[in-house]
Design a protein around this motif. Structure first.
Motif, PDB file in Angstrom:
ATOM      1  N   THR A  40      14.691   9.913 -12.021  1.00  0.00           N
ATOM      2  CA  THR A  40      13.581   9.325 -11.270  1.00  0.00           C
ATOM      3  C   THR A  40      13.184  10.190 -10.083  1.00  0.00           C
ATOM      4  O   THR A  40      12.003  10.289  -9.753  1.00  0.00           O
ATOM      5  N   LYS A  41      14.177  10.855  -9.459  1.00  0.00           N
ATOM      6  CA  LYS A  41      13.847  11.744  -8.336  1.00  0.00           C
ATOM      7  C   LYS A  41      13.090  12.972  -8.828  1.00  0.00           C
ATOM      8  O   LYS A  41      12.152  13.448  -8.180  1.00  0.00           O
ATOM      9  N   ALA A  42      13.502  13.488  -9.980  1.00  0.00           N
ATOM     10  CA  ALA A  42      12.789  14.634 -10.549  1.00  0.00           C
ATOM     11  C   ALA A  42      11.368  14.244 -10.934  1.00  0.00           C
ATOM     12  O   ALA A  42      10.416  15.006 -10.723  1.00  0.00           O
ATOM     13  N   LEU A  43      11.224  13.054 -11.487  1.00  0.00           N
ATOM     14  CA  LEU A  43       9.902  12.570 -11.869  1.00  0.00           C
ATOM     15  C   LEU A  43       9.027  12.368 -10.641  1.00  0.00           C
ATOM     16  O   LEU A  43       7.834  12.690 -10.650  1.00  0.00           O
ATOM     17  N   HIS A  44       9.614  11.852  -9.578  1.00  0.00           N
ATOM     18  CA  HIS A  44       8.889  11.623  -8.317  1.00  0.00           C
ATOM     19  C   HIS A  44       8.257  12.917  -7.815  1.00  0.00           C
ATOM     20  O   HIS A  44       7.144  12.900  -7.271  1.00  0.00           O
ATOM     21  N   GLY A  45       8.939  14.031  -8.009  1.00  0.00           N
ATOM     22  CA  GLY A  45       8.438  15.295  -7.496  1.00  0.00           C
ATOM     23  C   GLY A  45       7.587  16.086  -8.475  1.00  0.00           C
ATOM     24  O   GLY A  45       7.115  17.180  -8.144  1.00  0.00           O
ATOM     25  N   ASP A  46       7.371  15.567  -9.670  1.00  0.00           N
ATOM     26  CA  ASP A  46       6.596  16.293 -10.679  1.00  0.00           C
ATOM     27  C   ASP A  46       5.106  16.030 -10.473  1.00  0.00           C
ATOM     28  O   ASP A  46       4.664  14.875 -10.535  1.00  0.00           O
TER      29      ASP A  46
ATOM     30  N   GLN B 271       0.838  -1.212   0.000  1.00  0.00           N
ATOM     31  CA  GLN B 271       0.000   0.000   0.000  1.00  0.00           C
ATOM     32  C   GLN B 271       0.869   1.257   0.000  1.00  0.00           C
ATOM     33  O   GLN B 271       0.642   2.207   0.749  1.00  0.00           O
ATOM     34  N   GLY B 272       1.906   1.261  -0.856  1.00  0.00           N
ATOM     35  CA  GLY B 272       2.866   2.354  -0.870  1.00  0.00           C
ATOM     36  C   GLY B 272       2.436   3.534  -1.715  1.00  0.00           C
ATOM     37  O   GLY B 272       1.363   3.556  -2.327  1.00  0.00           O
ATOM     38  N   ASP B 273       3.284   4.538  -1.740  1.00  0.00           N
ATOM     39  CA  ASP B 273       3.089   5.766  -2.505  1.00  0.00           C
ATOM     40  C   ASP B 273       3.317   5.471  -3.985  1.00  0.00           C
ATOM     41  O   ASP B 273       4.360   4.935  -4.363  1.00  0.00           O
ATOM     42  N   TYR B 274       2.364   5.825  -4.828  1.00  0.00           N
ATOM     43  CA  TYR B 274       2.486   5.557  -6.264  1.00  0.00           C
ATOM     44  C   TYR B 274       3.786   6.116  -6.833  1.00  0.00           C
ATOM     45  O   TYR B 274       4.437   5.480  -7.672  1.00  0.00           O
ATOM     46  N   ARG B 275       4.216   7.286  -6.384  1.00  0.00           N
ATOM     47  CA  ARG B 275       5.414   7.930  -6.921  1.00  0.00           C
ATOM     48  C   ARG B 275       6.667   7.094  -6.688  1.00  0.00           C
ATOM     49  O   ARG B 275       7.646   7.201  -7.449  1.00  0.00           O
ATOM     50  N   ASP B 276       6.640   6.264  -5.664  1.00  0.00           N
ATOM     51  CA  ASP B 276       7.812   5.454  -5.332  1.00  0.00           C
ATOM     52  C   ASP B 276       8.085   4.357  -6.363  1.00  0.00           C
ATOM     53  O   ASP B 276       9.174   3.751  -6.350  1.00  0.00           O
TER      54      ASP B 276
ATOM     55  N   ALA C 186      33.495   6.844 -26.085  1.00  0.00           N
ATOM     56  CA  ALA C 186      33.271   8.177 -25.519  1.00  0.00           C
ATOM     57  C   ALA C 186      32.363   8.081 -24.301  1.00  0.00           C
ATOM     58  O   ALA C 186      31.435   7.272 -24.261  1.00  0.00           O
ATOM     59  N   ARG C 187      32.652   8.911 -23.299  1.00  0.00           N
ATOM     60  CA  ARG C 187      31.848   8.905 -22.072  1.00  0.00           C
ATOM     61  C   ARG C 187      30.431   9.384 -22.367  1.00  0.00           C
ATOM     62  O   ARG C 187      30.205  10.337 -23.117  1.00  0.00           O
ATOM     63  N   ILE C 188      29.462   8.706 -21.764  1.00  0.00           N
ATOM     64  CA  ILE C 188      28.058   9.063 -21.945  1.00  0.00           C
ATOM     65  C   ILE C 188      27.676  10.132 -20.934  1.00  0.00           C
ATOM     66  O   ILE C 188      27.849   9.950 -19.718  1.00  0.00           O
ATOM     67  N   ASP C 189      27.148  11.240 -21.412  1.00  0.00           N
ATOM     68  CA  ASP C 189      26.669  12.340 -20.573  1.00  0.00           C
ATOM     69  C   ASP C 189      25.176  12.132 -20.322  1.00  0.00           C
ATOM     70  O   ASP C 189      24.373  12.167 -21.252  1.00  0.00           O
ATOM     71  N   THR C 190      24.798  11.925 -19.053  1.00  0.00           N
ATOM     72  CA  THR C 190      23.388  11.635 -18.735  1.00  0.00           C
ATOM     73  C   THR C 190      22.723  12.774 -17.966  1.00  0.00           C
ATOM     74  O   THR C 190      21.722  12.578 -17.287  1.00  0.00           O
ATOM     75  N   SER C 191      23.259  13.969 -18.058  1.00  0.00           N
ATOM     76  CA  SER C 191      22.618  15.108 -17.401  1.00  0.00           C
ATOM     77  C   SER C 191      21.376  15.507 -18.192  1.00  0.00           C
ATOM     78  O   SER C 191      21.262  15.225 -19.383  1.00  0.00           O
ATOM     79  N   GLY C 192      20.441  16.163 -17.510  1.00  0.00           N
ATOM     80  CA  GLY C 192      19.218  16.558 -18.195  1.00  0.00           C
ATOM     81  C   GLY C 192      18.366  17.485 -17.367  1.00  0.00           C
ATOM     82  O   GLY C 192      18.777  17.986 -16.312  1.00  0.00           O
ATOM     83  N   GLU C 193      17.138  17.688 -17.843  1.00  0.00           N
ATOM     84  CA  GLU C 193      16.215  18.601 -17.177  1.00  0.00           C
ATOM     85  C   GLU C 193      14.785  18.145 -17.434  1.00  0.00           C
ATOM     86  O   GLU C 193      14.434  17.742 -18.538  1.00  0.00           O
ATOM     87  N   LEU C 194      13.964  18.173 -16.400  1.00  0.00           N
ATOM     88  CA  LEU C 194      12.549  17.839 -16.510  1.00  0.00           C
ATOM     89  C   LEU C 194      11.719  18.974 -15.952  1.00  0.00           C
ATOM     90  O   LEU C 194      11.718  19.227 -14.748  1.00  0.00           O
ATOM     91  N   ASN C 195      11.039  19.667 -16.839  1.00  0.00           N
ATOM     92  CA  ASN C 195      10.140  20.751 -16.441  1.00  0.00           C
ATOM     93  C   ASN C 195      10.802  21.734 -15.466  1.00  0.00           C
ATOM     94  O   ASN C 195      10.219  22.096 -14.441  1.00  0.00           O
ATOM     95  N   GLY C 196      12.045  22.115 -15.780  1.00  0.00           N
ATOM     96  CA  GLY C 196      12.759  23.095 -14.971  1.00  0.00           C
ATOM     97  C   GLY C 196      13.634  22.516 -13.889  1.00  0.00           C
ATOM     98  O   GLY C 196      14.429  23.242 -13.282  1.00  0.00           O
ATOM     99  N   THR C 197      13.534  21.218 -13.623  1.00  0.00           N
ATOM    100  CA  THR C 197      14.355  20.560 -12.606  1.00  0.00           C
ATOM    101  C   THR C 197      15.546  19.879 -13.276  1.00  0.00           C
ATOM    102  O   THR C 197      15.368  18.976 -14.094  1.00  0.00           O
ATOM    103  N   LYS C 198      16.759  20.328 -12.948  1.00  0.00           N
ATOM    104  CA  LYS C 198      17.958  19.740 -13.528  1.00  0.00           C
ATOM    105  C   LYS C 198      18.385  18.522 -12.717  1.00  0.00           C
ATOM    106  O   LYS C 198      18.179  18.454 -11.500  1.00  0.00           O
ATOM    107  N   PHE C 199      19.015  17.577 -13.391  1.00  0.00           N
ATOM    108  CA  PHE C 199      19.435  16.340 -12.726  1.00  0.00           C
ATOM    109  C   PHE C 199      20.585  15.727 -13.500  1.00  0.00           C
ATOM    110  O   PHE C 199      20.941  16.178 -14.600  1.00  0.00           O
ATOM    111  N   ASP C 200      21.145  14.645 -12.943  1.00  0.00           N
ATOM    112  CA  ASP C 200      22.210  13.916 -13.626  1.00  0.00           C
ATOM    113  C   ASP C 200      21.960  12.425 -13.447  1.00  0.00           C
ATOM    114  O   ASP C 200      21.829  11.939 -12.321  1.00  0.00           O
TER     115      ASP C 200
END
Length: 553
Positions: free
Chosen positions: A478-484, A306-311, A458-472
Motif C-alpha cells: 500500500t505504501k508503494a502504491l501510495h507513491g506510484d 477532504q483528504g488525499d486520495y492516495r491515503d 508453510a510460511r507465506i512469503d509476501t515480498s514483492g515489487e511494484l514498478n521498481g519499488t520493492k516491499f514486503d
C-alpha cells in the motif's frame, strides 16, 4: 396492477398508441439544425436514485434490470451502447407499474400528488396536468412539450373513466412515462452555438443531466433545470455557481459512491460466492457489508475530511460491523441486540496491524478470489486494471491451471510456489510478471478476507515489487502504491471517462491539465470532481455529431 392490458378497449389502444407517440416525440424534439441525440441507458443505481429524488425513499424498487456491460473499465461507458431487450422491456414494464401503484396508493397520494381531484371516481384533467407536468419534467429531465402533457392527460382520463378511479388513471399515465425512452435513456442533444458560428454545443438540459448524473448519480433538481431553462448553465459564472452548489450538497455522497462502485468493479459482487463449508462467516449479509465498508471509508476520507486520495490505500481508519469484525478477527464492542440491524462502528487499526487501506477490505481481496482459494493473479490483475489503468492480457486459451488450483499439492504448498511452477510455461510468464509480484503481497488474506501467516503449514512469503519499488507485505504494497504516480493519473482518467462517457486518449491536453491540477490540489478528490465538471471535456461535441449535422443540412 396491469392497467395497460386490462383496461377497456379504447383505453388500451390509447396506451399502445402513446408508446409510439412518445417515441416519435423523442425523435422529433431535436431541432432540424442540430445533431440526433446521443444517449445512454439509465443504470440500475441511476433508476433507483431517480425514484428517490422524484418520489422519495419510501418507494420500493423491486425486480431485475437488464444486464450492464463494462467497457474500458466502466459500466458507465458500456451504458452508451446498451439497448433494452424484449425481456428487459417486460421487466421495465413491471417496475413502472409497481412504482406508479405505490405513488397513488393511500400511503403516498396525499404527499406526492399536489392536488385533490374533484371526484375520485372519474377524470380530473386539471389535477392530472398539475401532477403529470411536474413529475414529467423531473423524469424526462426537461420541460415537456404540450403534446406530451396532453397525451399523458388523455391516458389518465381514459383509464380513469374506464376504471371509475382517478388514481388508477394517474398511475396508468405515470407508468407510461416510466416506460418512455425519454425516461429510460438520457439524451445528449446539440444545438447551434451562438458564440461560435457553424459550431454546436450541448443544449442546457443535456448539460444539466450530464452534470447531475456525474456528481449526484441522479437527475437534475429544479434549480439545475431552471439554470438550463434560463441559460445560466451556458455561462462560466452560472456553470460554476451550479457546480459549487452541487458539490456542497448532501447528494454528492450518492455520486461519489456510484463512481467508486463502478471504478472498483462492485458489480462483480452479484456473482460472488465462497464455499460455506470452509468460510461459514462469509454470508450474504457480509457480501453487502463488504461493499458498504469500503464506500463508507471512501466517503469519510474524501468528502467528510477532504483528504488525499492516495491515503485510501494506507489509511488505518475504517468502519466495521459485528459480522465484519468476526470475519476479520477484530475485537469490537457492539451493544446491538440480536435481531436488530448491526451498527456501523468507526474503527482504527493499530500501527503494526497488517490491515490498512481499502485493499485489505473484503471488497477487494474476497471479490478478486475464486470460491475456495485466494488468487494473487486475480488480485494483481484487478489492482493493475482498476487502480492503475494498466491493461493485463488475457491468458491463452489452452493454458492449464491445474497446478495453481491444486491447493493440496504435495510439493507446492503455497500460492507463490504453485505460481512459480505454473509460470515456467513461456506463454504464461509474461502476464504473471505483471500481476503476481503485487498480488502475492496480499496472500496473508485468504479468499474470504481472513488473516493468515501460513498455508498448508508453510510460511507465506509476501515480498514483492511494484514498478521498481520493492516491499514486503500488504502494508508495504500500500505504501508503494501510495507513491506510484499512475494511481492518481488513473483516477483522474476514470473521472473524465465516467463523466463524459468516453475514455480520453493519453495525449488529451484537457486530461493532462486535469491530472496536473489534481496534483496541485494535493489530490483532493472533491477538487478533482470540480475540475472535471467545469472542463471542456465534459461537454465536448463529438466529431460524429458535427458530421451528422453537416450531412443533414
Amino acid at each position: 396492477m396491469k392497467v395497460r392490458f386490462s383496461c377497456a378497449a379504447a383505453a388500451a389502444s390509447l396506451l399502445t398508441a402513446s408508446l409510439v407517440s412518445m417515441d416519435a416525440l423523442a425523435a422529433s424534439s431535436t431541432p432540424a439544425s442540430s445533431a440526433a441525440p446521443l444517449s445512454w441507458r439509465l443504470g440500475p443505481s441511476q433508476y433507483r436514485q431517480t425514484m428517490v429524488e422524484v418520489f422519495g425513499p419510501s418507494i420500493a424498487i423491486t425486480g431485475r434490470f437488464d444486464p450492464e456491460y463494462r467497457q474500458d473499465g466502466l459500466l458507465t461507458i458500456g451504458a452508451r451502447t446498451a439497448s433494452i431487450s424484449s425481456s428487459g422491456f417486460e421487466r421495465y414494464d413491471e417496475l413502472a407499474e409497481n412504482v406508479a401503484a405505490q405513488v397513488v396508493d393511500q400511503r403516498h397520494r396525499d404527499t406526492l400528488i399536489p392536488c385533490k381531484p374533484q371526484s375520485a371516481t372519474t377524470n380530473d384533467d386539471a389535477c392530472a396536468r398539475q401532477f403529470l407536468s411536474t413529475a414529467g419534467r423531473l423524469l424526462y429531465r426537461r420541460a415537456l412539450a404540450e403534446e406530451e402533457i396532453s397525451l399523458s392527460i388523455r391516458i389518465a382520463g381514459e383509464v380513469a373513466k374506464a376504471k371509475n378511479d382517478f388514481y388508477t388513471g394517474i398511475a396508468a399515465a405515470l407508468s407510461n412515462m416510466l416506460l418512455s425512452p425519454n425516461f429510460l435513456y438520457v439524451y445528449k442533444t446539440f444545438e447551434p452555438d451562438p458564440d461560435e458560428q457553424g459550431k454546436l454545443r450541448l443544449d442546457g438540459y443535456s448539460k444539466a443531466s450530464v452534470l447531475s448524473f456525474f456528481l449526484w448519480n441522479a437527475p437534475p433538481d429544479d434549480a439545475l433545470l431552471s439554470a438550463a431553462e434560463n441559460g445560466e448553465i451556458h455561462t462560466k459564472k452560472g456553470l460554476k455557481r451550479q457546480v459549487d452548489r452541487m458539490l456542497a450538497s448532501p447528494s454528492l455522497e450518492s455520486g461519489v459512491r456510484a463512481f467508486f462502485a463502478d471504478m472498483l468493479g462492485f458489480s462483480e459482487f452479484e456473482t460472488l460466492a465462497k464455499d460455506p463449508t470452509f468460510y461459514p462467516r462469509f454470508t450474504p449479509k457480509v457480501v453487502d457489508q463488504a461493499q458498504e465498508q469500503t464506500l463508507r471509508t471512501i466517503v469519510d476520507l474524501l468528502i467528510v475530511r477532504q483528504g488525499d486520495y492516495r491515503d485510501l490505500y494506507t489509511t488505518p481508519d475504517t468502519f466495521l460491523t459485528r459480522s465484519l469484525a468476526a470475519l476479520y478477527g477484530v475485537p469490537i464492542v457492539d451493544t446491538t441486540d440480536n435481531g436488530q440491524p448491526e451498527r456501523w462502528i468507526p474503527y482504527k487499526y493499530g500501527a503494526d496491524d497488517p490491515r490498512a487501506g481499502i485493499l485489505s477490505h473484503a471488497s477487494f481481496v474476497a471479490l478478486h478470489s475464486p470460491s475456495g482459494r485466494s488468487s494473487p493473479t486475480d488480485r494483481g490483475k484487478a489492482l493493475r486494471e482498476y487502480l492503475l489503468c494498466q491493461a493485463v492480457p488475457s491468458p491463452p486459451a489452452d493454458v492449464s491451471f491445474a497446478v495453481v488450483q491444486d491447493t493440496n499439492h504435495p510439493v507446492h504448498k503455497t500460492a507463490r510456489e504453485r505460481l512459480g511452477a505454473h509460470a515456467t510455461d513461456a506463454a504464461c510468464s509474461g502476464c504473471h510478471k505483471i500481476t503476481d509480484p503485487i498480488g502475492l503481497a496480499l496472500e496473508n488474506f485468504d479468499t474470504a478476507a481472513g488473516y493468515r501467516t501460513t498455508e498448508n503449514g508453510a510460511r507465506i512469503d509476501t515480498s514483492g515489487e511494484l514498478n521498481g519499488t520493492k516491499f514486503d507485505g500488504p502494508v508495504g504494497l500500500t505504501k508503494a502504491l501510495h507513491g506510484d504516480p499512475a494511481l492518481t493519473t488513473c483516477v483522474a482518467t476514470r473521472a473524465v471517462a465516467y463523466a463524459s462517457g468516453r475514455t480520453p486518449g493519453r495525449g488529451d491536453a484537457e486530461l493532462k491539465r486535469i491530472q496536473a491540477e489534481f496534483g496541485k490540489q494535493k489530490y483532493n478528490f472533491v477538487e478533482l470532481l470540480r475540475e472535471v465538471a467545469l472542463s471542456d471535456a465534459l461537454f465536448r461535441v463529438p466529431p460524429s455529431a458535427a458530421q451528422l449535422v453537416t450531412a443533414t443540412r
